[in-house]
Design an enzyme around this catalytic site. Structure first.
Site, PDB file in Angstrom:
ATOM      1  N   GLU A  97      -1.707 -10.110  -6.026  1.00  0.00           N
ATOM      2  CA  GLU A  97      -1.686 -10.814  -7.316  1.00  0.00           C
ATOM      3  C   GLU A  97      -0.763 -10.100  -8.300  1.00  0.00           C
ATOM      4  O   GLU A  97      -0.008 -10.732  -9.046  1.00  0.00           O
ATOM      5  CB  GLU A  97      -3.096 -10.903  -7.908  1.00  0.00           C
ATOM      6  CG  GLU A  97      -4.075 -11.707  -7.072  1.00  0.00           C
ATOM      7  CD  GLU A  97      -4.830 -10.864  -6.046  1.00  0.00           C
ATOM      8  OE1 GLU A  97      -4.261  -9.894  -5.516  1.00  0.00           O
ATOM      9  OE2 GLU A  97      -5.998 -11.210  -5.754  1.00  0.00           O
ATOM     10  N   GLU A 101       0.826  -1.204   0.000  1.00  0.00           N
ATOM     11  CA  GLU A 101       0.000   0.000   0.000  1.00  0.00           C
ATOM     12  C   GLU A 101       0.864   1.259   0.000  1.00  0.00           C
ATOM     13  O   GLU A 101       2.077   1.205   0.226  1.00  0.00           O
ATOM     14  CB  GLU A 101      -0.945  -0.039   1.209  1.00  0.00           C
ATOM     15  CG  GLU A 101      -1.917  -1.209   1.108  1.00  0.00           C
ATOM     16  CD  GLU A 101      -2.933  -1.265   2.239  1.00  0.00           C
ATOM     17  OE1 GLU A 101      -2.785  -0.530   3.237  1.00  0.00           O
ATOM     18  OE2 GLU A 101      -3.879  -2.067   2.120  1.00  0.00           O
TER      19      GLU A 101
HETATM   20  N1  THU Z   1      -6.022  -6.754  -2.010  1.00  0.00           N
HETATM   21  C1  THU Z   1      -5.180  -7.629  -2.625  1.00  0.00           C
HETATM   22  O1  THU Z   1      -3.952  -7.511  -2.513  1.00  0.00           O
HETATM   23  N2  THU Z   1      -5.713  -8.631  -3.368  1.00  0.00           N
HETATM   24  C2  THU Z   1      -7.046  -8.902  -3.439  1.00  0.00           C
HETATM   25  O2  THU Z   1      -7.424  -9.872  -4.095  1.00  0.00           O
HETATM   26  C3  THU Z   1      -8.016  -8.063  -2.739  1.00  0.00           C
HETATM   27  C4  THU Z   1      -7.459  -6.810  -2.139  1.00  0.00           C
HETATM   28  C5  THU Z   1      -5.448  -5.702  -1.172  1.00  0.00           C
HETATM   29  C6  THU Z   1      -5.447  -4.314  -1.735  1.00  0.00           C
HETATM   30  C7  THU Z   1      -5.361  -3.482  -0.487  1.00  0.00           C
HETATM   31  O3  THU Z   1      -3.999  -3.351  -0.112  1.00  0.00           O
HETATM   32  C8  THU Z   1      -6.070  -4.307   0.568  1.00  0.00           C
HETATM   33  O4  THU Z   1      -6.158  -5.614   0.053  1.00  0.00           O
HETATM   34  C9  THU Z   1      -7.474  -3.801   0.908  1.00  0.00           C
HETATM   35  O5  THU Z   1      -8.212  -3.621  -0.245  1.00  0.00           O
END
Ligand code: THU
Length: 132
Positions: free
Chosen positions: A54, A43
């Site tokens: 992913e 993030e």
């Molecule tokens: N997120 C992922 O990394 N992969 C997913 O399949 C769903 C969401 C992350 C993005 C963000 O850092 C956090 O989860 C909350 O949305």
């Protein structure tokens, strides 16, 4: 349950940088070339600049020189298995055939098996541009 892909996703999830959502995600894929590549969400204080687990796993695969996904697992600390976001579905479709298995897992042990085509039916592909 002793799935090496889920184990790799679980391990890389611990490295996630998720101070804003507090929601750590790990992803691990096996390439058609036979290697495991892993990624976690990263993030950013400028929220749209964050990247999903992913996307990290795909970037690791491409950087390592492999080209196609044979299987992928995604894990989060949620109550139910969390499906990939819309953008990640399109990213998966770029590097995986529709029948590629996608395992969605939780840290408490739940799993849900789906596929790239189930996640993104009617995917936009190169054939739609008439160039391939
Ligand atoms: N997120 C992922 O990394 N992969 C997913 O399949 C769903 C969401 C992350 C993005 C963000 O850092 C956090 O989860 C909350 O949305």
């Amino acid at each position: 349950m002793n799935d090496p892909l889920i184990d790799a996703a679980r391990k890389v999830r611990e490295n996630a940088h998720a101070p804003y959502s507090g929601f750590k995600v790990g992803a691990a894929l096996t390439s058609v070339e036979g290697n495991i590549h892993a990624g976690c969400n990263v993030e950013n204080v400028a929220f749209p600049e964050g990247t999903c687990a992913e996307a990290g796993a795909i970037a690791a695969m491409i950087a390592a020189g492999d080209r196609r996904i044979a299987a992928i697992a995604v894990i989060a600390g949620s109550e139910d298995p969390v499906p990939p976001c819309g953008g990640c579905r399109q990213k998966l479709a770029e590097f995986a055939d529709g029948d590629v298995p996608v395992t969605l897992a939780t840290t408490s042990g739940a799993t849900l098996r789906t596929s790239v085509a189930e996640l993104l039916p009617g995917a936009f592909g190169a054939a739609h541009m008439g160039t391939k």
